[in-house]
Write a protein that holds these residues in place. Structure first.
Motif, PDB file in Angstrom:
ATOM      1  N   ASP A 148      11.302  -4.252  11.664  1.00  0.00           N
ATOM      2  CA  ASP A 148      10.693  -5.599  11.525  1.00  0.00           C
ATOM      3  C   ASP A 148      11.512  -6.452  10.728  1.00  0.00           C
ATOM      4  OD1 ASP A 148       9.588  -5.287   8.815  1.00  0.00           O
ATOM      5  OD2 ASP A 148       7.604  -5.268   9.567  1.00  0.00           O
ATOM      6  N   GLY A 149      12.331  -6.161   9.683  1.00  0.00           N
ATOM      7  CA  GLY A 149      12.838  -7.123   9.082  1.00  0.00           C
ATOM      8  C   GLY A 149      12.192  -7.943   8.151  1.00  0.00           C
ATOM      9  N   ILE A 150      10.790  -7.347   7.905  1.00  0.00           N
ATOM     10  CA  ILE A 150       9.801  -8.052   6.711  1.00  0.00           C
ATOM     11  C   ILE A 150       9.597  -7.134   5.829  1.00  0.00           C
ATOM     12  CG2 ILE A 150       7.796  -9.117   6.377  1.00  0.00           C
ATOM     13  CD1 ILE A 150       8.266 -10.028   9.620  1.00  0.00           C
ATOM     14  N   THR A 151       9.215  -6.018   6.478  1.00  0.00           N
ATOM     15  CA  THR A 151       8.652  -4.996   5.512  1.00  0.00           C
ATOM     16  C   THR A 151       9.835  -3.985   4.908  1.00  0.00           C
ATOM     17  OG1 THR A 151       7.121  -4.756   7.073  1.00  0.00           O
ATOM     18  CG2 THR A 151       6.784  -2.892   5.501  1.00  0.00           C
ATOM     19  N   SER A 152       9.374  -3.832   3.369  1.00  0.00           N
ATOM     20  CA  SER A 152      10.382  -2.991   2.737  1.00  0.00           C
ATOM     21  C   SER A 152       9.535  -1.449   2.479  1.00  0.00           C
ATOM     22  CB  SER A 152      10.632  -3.423   1.218  1.00  0.00           C
ATOM     23  OG  SER A 152      11.296  -4.580   1.313  1.00  0.00           O
ATOM     24  N   HIS A 153      10.190  -0.381   2.427  1.00  0.00           N
ATOM     25  CA  HIS A 153       9.695   0.931   2.493  1.00  0.00           C
ATOM     26  C   HIS A 153      10.437   2.022   1.696  1.00  0.00           C
ATOM     27  CE1 HIS A 153       8.970   4.559   5.333  1.00  0.00           C
ATOM     28  NE2 HIS A 153       8.321   4.680   4.191  1.00  0.00           N
ATOM     29  N   ALA A 154       9.634   2.428   0.765  1.00  0.00           N
ATOM     30  CA  ALA A 154      10.365   3.464  -0.031  1.00  0.00           C
ATOM     31  C   ALA A 154       9.732   4.875   0.453  1.00  0.00           C
ATOM     32  CB  ALA A 154       9.907   3.244  -1.431  1.00  0.00           C
ATOM     33  N   VAL A 155      10.540   5.802   0.479  1.00  0.00           N
ATOM     34  CA  VAL A 155      10.329   7.307   1.039  1.00  0.00           C
ATOM     35  C   VAL A 155      10.309   8.134  -0.338  1.00  0.00           C
ATOM     36  CG1 VAL A 155      10.928   9.148   2.451  1.00  0.00           C
ATOM     37  CG2 VAL A 155      10.965   6.924   3.202  1.00  0.00           C
ATOM     38  N   ILE A 156       9.554   8.725  -0.902  1.00  0.00           N
ATOM     39  CA  ILE A 156       9.349   9.127  -2.048  1.00  0.00           C
ATOM     40  C   ILE A 156       9.087  11.005  -1.797  1.00  0.00           C
ATOM     41  CG2 ILE A 156       8.756   9.324  -4.382  1.00  0.00           C
ATOM     42  CD1 ILE A 156       7.439   6.786  -3.905  1.00  0.00           C
ATOM     43  N   TYR A 188       0.835  -1.125   0.069  1.00  0.00           N
ATOM     44  CA  TYR A 188       0.021  -0.161  -0.016  1.00  0.00           C
ATOM     45  C   TYR A 188       0.759   1.061  -0.013  1.00  0.00           C
ATOM     46  CZ  TYR A 188       0.652   0.102   5.243  1.00  0.00           C
ATOM     47  OH  TYR A 188       1.228  -0.005   6.545  1.00  0.00           O
ATOM     48  N   ILE A 189       0.022   2.411  -0.116  1.00  0.00           N
ATOM     49  CA  ILE A 189       0.853   3.813  -0.300  1.00  0.00           C
ATOM     50  C   ILE A 189       0.041   4.307   0.911  1.00  0.00           C
ATOM     51  CG2 ILE A 189       1.005   5.809  -1.517  1.00  0.00           C
ATOM     52  CD1 ILE A 189       1.101   4.081  -4.102  1.00  0.00           C
ATOM     53  N   SER A 190       1.007   5.220   1.569  1.00  0.00           N
ATOM     54  CA  SER A 190       0.443   6.085   2.711  1.00  0.00           C
ATOM     55  C   SER A 190       1.339   7.480   2.273  1.00  0.00           C
ATOM     56  CB  SER A 190       0.664   5.658   4.040  1.00  0.00           C
ATOM     57  OG  SER A 190       2.235   5.690   4.389  1.00  0.00           O
ATOM     58  N   ARG A 198      11.633  14.880  -6.033  1.00  0.00           N
ATOM     59  CA  ARG A 198      13.063  15.275  -5.525  1.00  0.00           C
ATOM     60  C   ARG A 198      14.103  14.202  -5.251  1.00  0.00           C
ATOM     61  NH1 ARG A 198      12.163  19.157  -1.049  1.00  0.00           N
ATOM     62  NH2 ARG A 198      13.479  18.630   0.414  1.00  0.00           N
ATOM     63  N   GLN A 199      13.474  12.937  -4.614  1.00  0.00           N
ATOM     64  CA  GLN A 199      14.252  11.768  -4.191  1.00  0.00           C
ATOM     65  C   GLN A 199      13.381  10.675  -3.809  1.00  0.00           C
ATOM     66  OE1 GLN A 199      17.442  12.040  -1.148  1.00  0.00           O
ATOM     67  NE2 GLN A 199      15.615  12.631   0.554  1.00  0.00           N
ATOM     68  N   THR A 200      14.195   9.541  -3.810  1.00  0.00           N
ATOM     69  CA  THR A 200      13.400   8.333  -3.473  1.00  0.00           C
ATOM     70  C   THR A 200      14.359   7.618  -2.715  1.00  0.00           C
ATOM     71  OG1 THR A 200      11.871   8.200  -5.243  1.00  0.00           O
ATOM     72  CG2 THR A 200      12.213   6.051  -4.025  1.00  0.00           C
ATOM     73  N   ARG A 201      14.011   7.071  -1.552  1.00  0.00           N
ATOM     74  CA  ARG A 201      15.130   6.144  -0.702  1.00  0.00           C
ATOM     75  C   ARG A 201      14.237   4.922  -0.410  1.00  0.00           C
ATOM     76  NH1 ARG A 201      15.433   8.533   4.368  1.00  0.00           N
ATOM     77  NH2 ARG A 201      13.693   9.871   3.891  1.00  0.00           N
ATOM     78  N   THR A 202      14.873   3.847  -0.528  1.00  0.00           N
ATOM     79  CA  THR A 202      14.573   2.501  -0.252  1.00  0.00           C
ATOM     80  C   THR A 202      15.220   1.896   0.582  1.00  0.00           C
ATOM     81  OG1 THR A 202      14.167   2.556  -2.676  1.00  0.00           O
ATOM     82  CG2 THR A 202      13.789   0.493  -1.448  1.00  0.00           C
ATOM     83  N   LEU A 203      14.346   1.357   1.849  1.00  0.00           N
ATOM     84  CA  LEU A 203      14.998   0.809   3.083  1.00  0.00           C
ATOM     85  C   LEU A 203      14.131  -0.410   3.530  1.00  0.00           C
ATOM     86  CD1 LEU A 203      13.586   2.881   5.971  1.00  0.00           C
ATOM     87  CD2 LEU A 203      14.134   4.254   3.831  1.00  0.00           C
ATOM     88  N   ARG A 204      14.657  -0.977   4.539  1.00  0.00           N
ATOM     89  CA  ARG A 204      14.184  -2.177   5.283  1.00  0.00           C
ATOM     90  C   ARG A 204      13.692  -1.434   6.382  1.00  0.00           C
ATOM     91  NH1 ARG A 204      14.882  -5.619   1.531  1.00  0.00           N
ATOM     92  NH2 ARG A 204      16.861  -6.588   1.111  1.00  0.00           N
ATOM     93  N   ASP A 205      12.164  -1.864   6.834  1.00  0.00           N
ATOM     94  CA  ASP A 205      11.773  -1.474   8.078  1.00  0.00           C
ATOM     95  C   ASP A 205      12.413  -2.217   9.326  1.00  0.00           C
ATOM     96  OD1 ASP A 205       9.773   0.197   9.498  1.00  0.00           O
ATOM     97  OD2 ASP A 205       8.305  -1.461   9.668  1.00  0.00           O
ATOM     98  N   VAL A 219       9.285 -10.192  -0.846  1.00  0.00           N
ATOM     99  CA  VAL A 219      10.501 -10.636  -0.578  1.00  0.00           C
ATOM    100  C   VAL A 219      11.376  -9.536  -1.434  1.00  0.00           C
ATOM    101  CG1 VAL A 219      12.414 -12.257  -1.126  1.00  0.00           C
ATOM    102  CG2 VAL A 219      10.296 -13.109  -0.314  1.00  0.00           C
ATOM    103  N   GLY A 220      12.352  -8.873  -0.441  1.00  0.00           N
ATOM    104  CA  GLY A 220      13.297  -8.187  -1.362  1.00  0.00           C
ATOM    105  C   GLY A 220      12.568  -6.824  -1.681  1.00  0.00           C
ATOM    106  N   PHE A 221      13.438  -5.953  -2.468  1.00  0.00           N
ATOM    107  CA  PHE A 221      12.859  -4.493  -2.769  1.00  0.00           C
ATOM    108  C   PHE A 221      12.023  -4.433  -4.142  1.00  0.00           C
ATOM    109  CE2 PHE A 221      16.753  -2.968  -0.166  1.00  0.00           C
ATOM    110  CZ  PHE A 221      15.898  -2.285   0.726  1.00  0.00           C
TER     111      PHE A 221
END
Length: 134
Positions: free
Chosen positions: A117-125, A42-44, A108-115, A74-76
């Motif tokens: 919890d070790g399960i969730t992938s997260h992108a900050v746009i 999902y997107i928030s 402006r930028q996108t950062r991709t990281l792991r949350d 699984v993964g990014f």
């Protein structure tokens, strides 16, 4: 008087929901406040910041906004596909605002990281919008 950042938020959500590439992955799961039982991915909407950016004869704002992508695949790869679809749906797009004029909306930028919890992938746009007020 209406709030330009609220108008921009509504226009951004509408643009994301109408994007076939975004909808193909997250359907209509685009949230201001994420429900506790939300299905992944999902997107928030993240935080925003509004700075005055007026000139002698123009009243304007610079609005920085953050959009977050969340995935448990699984993964990014899924996170990056969604982030790319969000960027494509919003970068340099011309959105109509009810009372203000959107002059530009730029990625402006996108950062991709792991949350944590070790399960969730997260992108900050992050995007920056220039808005002229009436």
């Amino acid at each position: 008087m209406s709030d330009a950042s609220l108008e921009l938020q509504a226009a951004v959500v509408a643009a994301l929901k109408s994007s076939p590439d975004v909808a193909a992955i997250v359907s209509s799961r685009i949230f201001d406040q994420v429900p506790s039982n939300a299905t992944f991915p999902y997107i928030s909407l993240g935080p925003d910041q509004v700075l005055s950016d007026g000139a002698e004869c123009v009243d304007g704002l610079e609005i920085s906004l953050q959009i977050d992508v969340w995935s448990r695949a699984v993964g990014f790869p899924e996170t990056k596909r969604i982030a790319g679809a969000v960027r494509a749906a919003l970068h340099l797009v011309d959105l109509d605002l009810p009372t203000a004029a959107l002059l530009s909306l730029e990625h402006r930028q996108t950062r991709t990281l792991r949350d944590r919890d070790g399960i969730t992938s997260h992108a900050v746009i992050e995007f920056t919008a220039l808005v002229e007020l009436p």
